[in-house]
Scaffold this motif. Structure first.
Motif, PDB file in Angstrom:
ATOM      1  N   CYS A 192      -7.757  54.419 -23.264  1.00  0.00           N
ATOM      2  CA  CYS A 192      -6.365  54.421 -23.706  1.00  0.00           C
ATOM      3  C   CYS A 192      -6.208  54.307 -25.222  1.00  0.00           C
ATOM      4  CB  CYS A 192      -5.567  53.310 -23.014  1.00  0.00           C
ATOM      5  SG  CYS A 192      -3.796  53.470 -23.301  1.00  0.00           S
ATOM      6  N   ASN A 193      -6.164  55.446 -25.854  1.00  0.00           N
ATOM      7  CA  ASN A 193      -5.941  55.500 -27.305  1.00  0.00           C
ATOM      8  C   ASN A 193      -4.436  55.360 -27.543  1.00  0.00           C
ATOM      9  OD1 ASN A 193      -6.628  58.126 -29.776  1.00  0.00           O
ATOM     10  ND2 ASN A 193      -6.013  56.006 -30.027  1.00  0.00           N
ATOM     11  N   LEU A 194      -4.023  54.115 -27.835  1.00  0.00           N
ATOM     12  CA  LEU A 194      -2.601  53.747 -27.831  1.00  0.00           C
ATOM     13  C   LEU A 194      -1.776  54.326 -28.970  1.00  0.00           C
ATOM     14  CD1 LEU A 194      -2.768  49.970 -26.949  1.00  0.00           C
ATOM     15  CD2 LEU A 194      -1.501  51.718 -25.694  1.00  0.00           C
ATOM     16  N   THR A 195      -2.379  54.441 -30.129  1.00  0.00           N
ATOM     17  CA  THR A 195      -1.660  54.998 -31.277  1.00  0.00           C
ATOM     18  C   THR A 195      -2.679  55.323 -32.358  1.00  0.00           C
ATOM     19  OG1 THR A 195       0.176  54.671 -32.836  1.00  0.00           O
ATOM     20  CG2 THR A 195      -1.159  52.735 -32.361  1.00  0.00           C
TER      21      THR A 195
ATOM     22  N   PRO B 280       3.564  52.888 -35.480  1.00  0.00           N
ATOM     23  CA  PRO B 280       2.306  52.386 -34.931  1.00  0.00           C
ATOM     24  C   PRO B 280       2.197  50.857 -35.048  1.00  0.00           C
ATOM     25  CG  PRO B 280       1.899  54.391 -36.146  1.00  0.00           C
ATOM     26  CD  PRO B 280       3.345  54.069 -36.363  1.00  0.00           C
ATOM     27  N   ALA B 281       2.723  50.300 -36.157  1.00  0.00           N
ATOM     28  CA  ALA B 281       2.681  48.831 -36.304  1.00  0.00           C
ATOM     29  C   ALA B 281       3.527  48.169 -35.218  1.00  0.00           C
ATOM     30  CB  ALA B 281       3.183  48.441 -37.686  1.00  0.00           C
ATOM     31  N   ASP B 282       4.669  48.767 -34.873  1.00  0.00           N
ATOM     32  CA  ASP B 282       5.506  48.218 -33.788  1.00  0.00           C
ATOM     33  C   ASP B 282       4.772  48.301 -32.454  1.00  0.00           C
ATOM     34  OD1 ASP B 282       7.798  47.592 -35.353  1.00  0.00           O
ATOM     35  OD2 ASP B 282       8.267  49.732 -35.441  1.00  0.00           O
ATOM     36  N   GLN B 283       4.065  49.402 -32.260  1.00  0.00           N
ATOM     37  CA  GLN B 283       3.305  49.582 -31.022  1.00  0.00           C
ATOM     38  C   GLN B 283       2.241  48.480 -30.894  1.00  0.00           C
ATOM     39  OE1 GLN B 283       3.458  51.292 -28.317  1.00  0.00           O
ATOM     40  NE2 GLN B 283       1.752  52.673 -27.941  1.00  0.00           N
ATOM     41  N   ILE B 284       1.562  48.202 -31.997  1.00  0.00           N
ATOM     42  CA  ILE B 284       0.513  47.174 -31.990  1.00  0.00           C
ATOM     43  C   ILE B 284       1.143  45.799 -31.722  1.00  0.00           C
ATOM     44  CG2 ILE B 284      -1.170  45.990 -33.486  1.00  0.00           C
ATOM     45  CD1 ILE B 284      -1.671  48.837 -34.751  1.00  0.00           C
ATOM     46  N   ARG B 285       2.300  45.546 -32.361  1.00  0.00           N
ATOM     47  CA  ARG B 285       3.010  44.261 -32.149  1.00  0.00           C
ATOM     48  C   ARG B 285       3.463  44.125 -30.702  1.00  0.00           C
ATOM     49  NH1 ARG B 285       4.808  44.361 -37.445  1.00  0.00           N
ATOM     50  NH2 ARG B 285       6.411  45.900 -36.965  1.00  0.00           N
ATOM     51  N   PHE B 286       3.980  45.235 -30.145  1.00  0.00           N
ATOM     52  CA  PHE B 286       4.471  45.212 -28.759  1.00  0.00           C
ATOM     53  C   PHE B 286       3.333  44.791 -27.820  1.00  0.00           C
ATOM     54  CE2 PHE B 286       4.862  47.581 -24.698  1.00  0.00           C
ATOM     55  CZ  PHE B 286       6.016  46.984 -24.200  1.00  0.00           C
ATOM     56  N   PHE B 287       2.158  45.390 -28.014  1.00  0.00           N
ATOM     57  CA  PHE B 287       1.051  45.066 -27.113  1.00  0.00           C
ATOM     58  C   PHE B 287       0.498  43.661 -27.383  1.00  0.00           C
ATOM     59  CE2 PHE B 287       1.414  49.438 -25.873  1.00  0.00           C
ATOM     60  CZ  PHE B 287       1.259  49.304 -24.505  1.00  0.00           C
ATOM     61  N   ALA B 288       0.522  43.244 -28.650  1.00  0.00           N
ATOM     62  CA  ALA B 288       0.086  41.863 -28.945  1.00  0.00           C
ATOM     63  C   ALA B 288       0.991  40.893 -28.200  1.00  0.00           C
ATOM     64  CB  ALA B 288       0.142  41.608 -30.443  1.00  0.00           C
TER      65      ALA B 288
ATOM     66  N   LEU C 245       2.453  41.428 -25.449  1.00  0.00           N
ATOM     67  CA  LEU C 245       2.114  41.474 -24.012  1.00  0.00           C
ATOM     68  C   LEU C 245       0.766  40.798 -23.744  1.00  0.00           C
ATOM     69  CD1 LEU C 245       2.955  45.105 -22.753  1.00  0.00           C
ATOM     70  CD2 LEU C 245       4.437  43.119 -22.817  1.00  0.00           C
ATOM     71  N   GLY C 246       0.138  40.296 -24.807  1.00  0.00           N
ATOM     72  CA  GLY C 246      -1.170  39.649 -24.639  1.00  0.00           C
ATOM     73  C   GLY C 246      -2.317  40.633 -24.693  1.00  0.00           C
ATOM     74  N   VAL C 247      -2.089  41.790 -25.338  1.00  0.00           N
ATOM     75  CA  VAL C 247      -3.138  42.819 -25.430  1.00  0.00           C
ATOM     76  C   VAL C 247      -3.445  43.104 -26.905  1.00  0.00           C
ATOM     77  CG1 VAL C 247      -3.772  45.202 -24.822  1.00  0.00           C
ATOM     78  CG2 VAL C 247      -2.368  43.861 -23.261  1.00  0.00           C
ATOM     79  N   PRO C 248      -4.400  42.347 -27.483  1.00  0.00           N
ATOM     80  CA  PRO C 248      -4.792  42.678 -28.856  1.00  0.00           C
ATOM     81  C   PRO C 248      -5.515  44.025 -28.879  1.00  0.00           C
ATOM     82  CG  PRO C 248      -6.141  40.866 -28.000  1.00  0.00           C
ATOM     83  CD  PRO C 248      -5.143  41.213 -26.929  1.00  0.00           C
ATOM     84  N   VAL C 249      -5.488  44.655 -30.043  1.00  0.00           N
ATOM     85  CA  VAL C 249      -6.079  45.998 -30.146  1.00  0.00           C
ATOM     86  C   VAL C 249      -7.121  46.010 -31.258  1.00  0.00           C
ATOM     87  CG1 VAL C 249      -3.967  47.119 -29.356  1.00  0.00           C
ATOM     88  CG2 VAL C 249      -4.347  46.811 -31.820  1.00  0.00           C
ATOM     89  N   PHE C 250      -7.907  47.077 -31.305  1.00  0.00           N
ATOM     90  CA  PHE C 250      -8.794  47.280 -32.454  1.00  0.00           C
ATOM     91  C   PHE C 250      -8.670  48.741 -32.861  1.00  0.00           C
ATOM     92  CE2 PHE C 250     -12.333  49.908 -30.979  1.00  0.00           C
ATOM     93  CZ  PHE C 250     -12.149  49.866 -29.601  1.00  0.00           C
ATOM     94  N   ASP C 251      -9.027  49.037 -34.101  1.00  0.00           N
ATOM     95  CA  ASP C 251      -8.960  50.446 -34.491  1.00  0.00           C
ATOM     96  C   ASP C 251     -10.320  50.932 -34.982  1.00  0.00           C
ATOM     97  OD1 ASP C 251      -8.313  49.434 -37.489  1.00  0.00           O
ATOM     98  OD2 ASP C 251      -8.770  51.577 -37.527  1.00  0.00           O
TER      99      ASP C 251
ATOM    100  N   VAL D  89      -6.391  53.638 -32.367  1.00  0.00           N
ATOM    101  CA  VAL D  89      -6.169  52.274 -31.872  1.00  0.00           C
ATOM    102  C   VAL D  89      -6.350  52.202 -30.350  1.00  0.00           C
ATOM    103  CG1 VAL D  89      -4.455  50.421 -31.690  1.00  0.00           C
ATOM    104  CG2 VAL D  89      -4.590  51.794 -33.788  1.00  0.00           C
ATOM    105  N   TYR D  90      -7.143  51.225 -29.921  1.00  0.00           N
ATOM    106  CA  TYR D  90      -7.433  51.012 -28.485  1.00  0.00           C
ATOM    107  C   TYR D  90      -7.195  49.546 -28.138  1.00  0.00           C
ATOM    108  CZ  TYR D  90     -10.049  55.380 -28.965  1.00  0.00           C
ATOM    109  OH  TYR D  90     -10.407  56.680 -29.209  1.00  0.00           O
ATOM    110  N   PRO D  91      -6.968  49.257 -26.843  1.00  0.00           N
ATOM    111  CA  PRO D  91      -6.921  47.836 -26.471  1.00  0.00           C
ATOM    112  C   PRO D  91      -8.295  47.212 -26.726  1.00  0.00           C
ATOM    113  CG  PRO D  91      -6.961  49.242 -24.510  1.00  0.00           C
ATOM    114  CD  PRO D  91      -6.786  50.152 -25.683  1.00  0.00           C
TER     115      PRO D  91
END
Ligand SMILES: Cc1cc2nc3c(=O)[nH]c(=O)nc-3n(C[C@H](O)[C@H](O)[C@H](O)COP(=O)(O)OP(=O)(O)OC[C@H]3O[C@@H](n4cnc5c(N)ncnc54)[C@H](O)[C@@H]3O)c2cc1C
Length: 433
Positions: free
Chosen positions: A56-59, A90-98, A100-106, A111-113
């Motif tokens: 899942c390449n989120l952004t 993309p920053a909002d997308q990363i914040r949204f998932f954070a 939800l308890g889903v940190p990401v890495f790039d 960007v992926y979970p």
């Protein structure tokens, strides 16, 4: 004592429980709406599991207007894309998932979970949907959306959603999140276009994009299975006119039907549109993309000075995969085992040149089943900046059902989540006049 009449929450129907539908539902519910998701599959998010090869390449952190394409691109079209990505970046997308308890890495901006698992993303969305009390109707393909005669119904509803044989439910707003036609095995079979057309929307012809290319080539099969670094460039017509946005570099895969790999996928939408407009389409492969022009000239000179008593395979050794060399030689009626004296300087130059600009004619792009996204859909000029229909107030769109397709690399999920957010928020605050 508060004497103000209590407003009932806006009733929002989200059709389709994919990326954009989950986001639209969560945003609308967080804004106080009473939200129902209608999903054709047994579970929401089926396609999400398959994204990014299960990762899942989120952004993507590299974002500009050239990352998206619309076929209904007047000035309005492109500025709508730009403003949507600005409103939900993309920053909002990363914040949204954070959140939800889903940190990401790039990795290089992709960007992926953190878990590298798409299932984390689906589960996190499901958890938030449940926590917000959103009602999810699964196994529920919506076949029709009816509009009531305004004001004539006691419950004052605007839309009725028909699903299977169940009794139609009444809503104030509908968000169409049914995706396009790419990946029909995940439930996306173009239903959204039919539903939108019932409200007089035009549909820009859906075409497969982010897919492989089928090419003409007698000897192509010889190179099947090879993966190599190369650059691909699209051309149209016999005059070899280069398509501006058409050069991409990366790992190209040779197959028995043609070519695939990320650079090929990136140019496939343009190829599909050119073929649709009845143009002949060619792709030129540079198997030596890291050679500058002068380094390449030096290489030609060097190979011309080589001993001609050796085999052709040895004369050209070290430049391209053996199967690619066999393919290029076969096209000239030669074989690697033949003596190099079979060809003169011009012949050597020609073979080396074909490593630099090997041209294939594209017959067609691979079908929706292999495609990752749809090019075409609901024209942006038929929506406002919140992706509300200009033809039917209260009807919103989000995600791939709109005429926008992104590059490979997280751009399509960014689009789905951004438009889901924008449409969900606007639908929750929708107020009929
Ligand atoms: C194999 C694959 C890998 C991909 N990888 C990536 C990636 O890593 N990164 C990226 O950015 N993009 C990726 N994409 C693209 C991305 O997944 C889509 O663009 C995105 O999911 C679109 O979101 P959507 O909500 O518009 O549609 P979808 O996610 O397709 O969801 C639409 C939903 O609507 C439902 N539906 C359809 N019709 C009806 C109906 N009549 N009634 C009820 N429900 C209905 C469908 O069942 C589906 O669940 C990939 C696509 C594929 C196919």
């Amino acid at each position: 004592m508060d004497l103000k009449p209590k407003m009932r929450p806006v009733r929002v129907a989200v059709i389709g429980g994919g990326a954009s539908g989950c986001m639209a539902a969560i945003t609308a519910a967080q804004a106080g709406a009473d939200v129902h998701i209608f999903e054709k599959n047994e579970k929401p998010g089926k396609k999400l599991y398959a994204t990014g090869n299960g990762r899942c390449n989120l952004t993507n952190l590299h974002m500009d207007d050239s990352c998206y394409h619309t076929r209904t691109a007047d000035k309005n079209g492109s500025s709508l894309i730009h403003s949507a990505i600005e409103r939900y970046s993309p920053a909002d997308q990363i914040r949204f998932f954070a959140d939800l308890g889903v940190p990401v890495f790039d990795r290089d901006g992709y960007v992926y979970p953190r878990t590298n698992q798409a299932q984390t993303v689906v589960r996190a969305l499901e958890k938030r949907i449940a926590a917000l009390g959103i009602r999810v109707h699964t196994g529920c393909p919506v076949r029709k959306i009816r509009r009531s005669q305004q004001g004539t119904k006691a419950d004052d509803a605007v839309f009725y959603v028909d699903c299977n044989d169940r009794e139609a439910r009444a809503f104030d707003t509908v968000i169409l999140c049914t995706g396009g036609m790419a990946g029909p095995q995940y439930g996306t079979t173009g239903d959204g276009y039919r539903l939108a057309a019932s409200f007089s929307h035009k549909i820009s012809t859906p075409l497969p994009a982010l897919t492989a290319l089928e090419c003409r080539g007698q000897f192509l099969k010889r190179a099947a299975g090879v993966r190599c670094r190369a650059a691909v460039t699209l051309y149209t017509g016999n005059d070899k006119k280069q398509i501006r946005e058409g050069r991409e570099e990366g790992e190209v895969q040779m197959t028995d039907y043609g070519i695939s790999g990320i650079p090929v996928m990136q140019i496939s939408g343009t190829a599909a549109r050119l073929l649709e407009s009845k143009q002949r389409v060619f792709v030129q492969i540079d198997f030596l993309p890291e050679f500058s022009d002068s380094a390449f000239s030096d290489e030609i000179e060097r190979r011309m000075r080589e001993d001609r008593s050796q085999m052709l395979g040895d004369l050209f050794l070290g430049l391209v995969h053996k199967k690619i060399l066999d393919l290029l030689l076969a096209e000239k009626g030669l074989q690697a085992e033949m003596k190099a004296r079979r060809i003169d300087d011009a012949g050597i130059r020609q073979i080396l040149q074909s490593m630099r600009e090997y041209t294939l004619e594209v017959i067609q792009v691979k079908s929706f089943k292999q495609a990752q996204v749809t090019s075409g859909g609901i024209p942006l000029e038929e929506t406002d900046a919140n992706f509300q229909s200009r033809l039917q107030p209260g009807l919103f769109f989000a995600g791939e059902v709109l005429d926008v397709d992104g590059r490979c690399g997280g751009y399509n999920l960014q689009w789905a989540f951004a438009t889901g957010y924008i449409a969900g928020l606007a639908a929750a605050h929708y107020c009929r006049v």
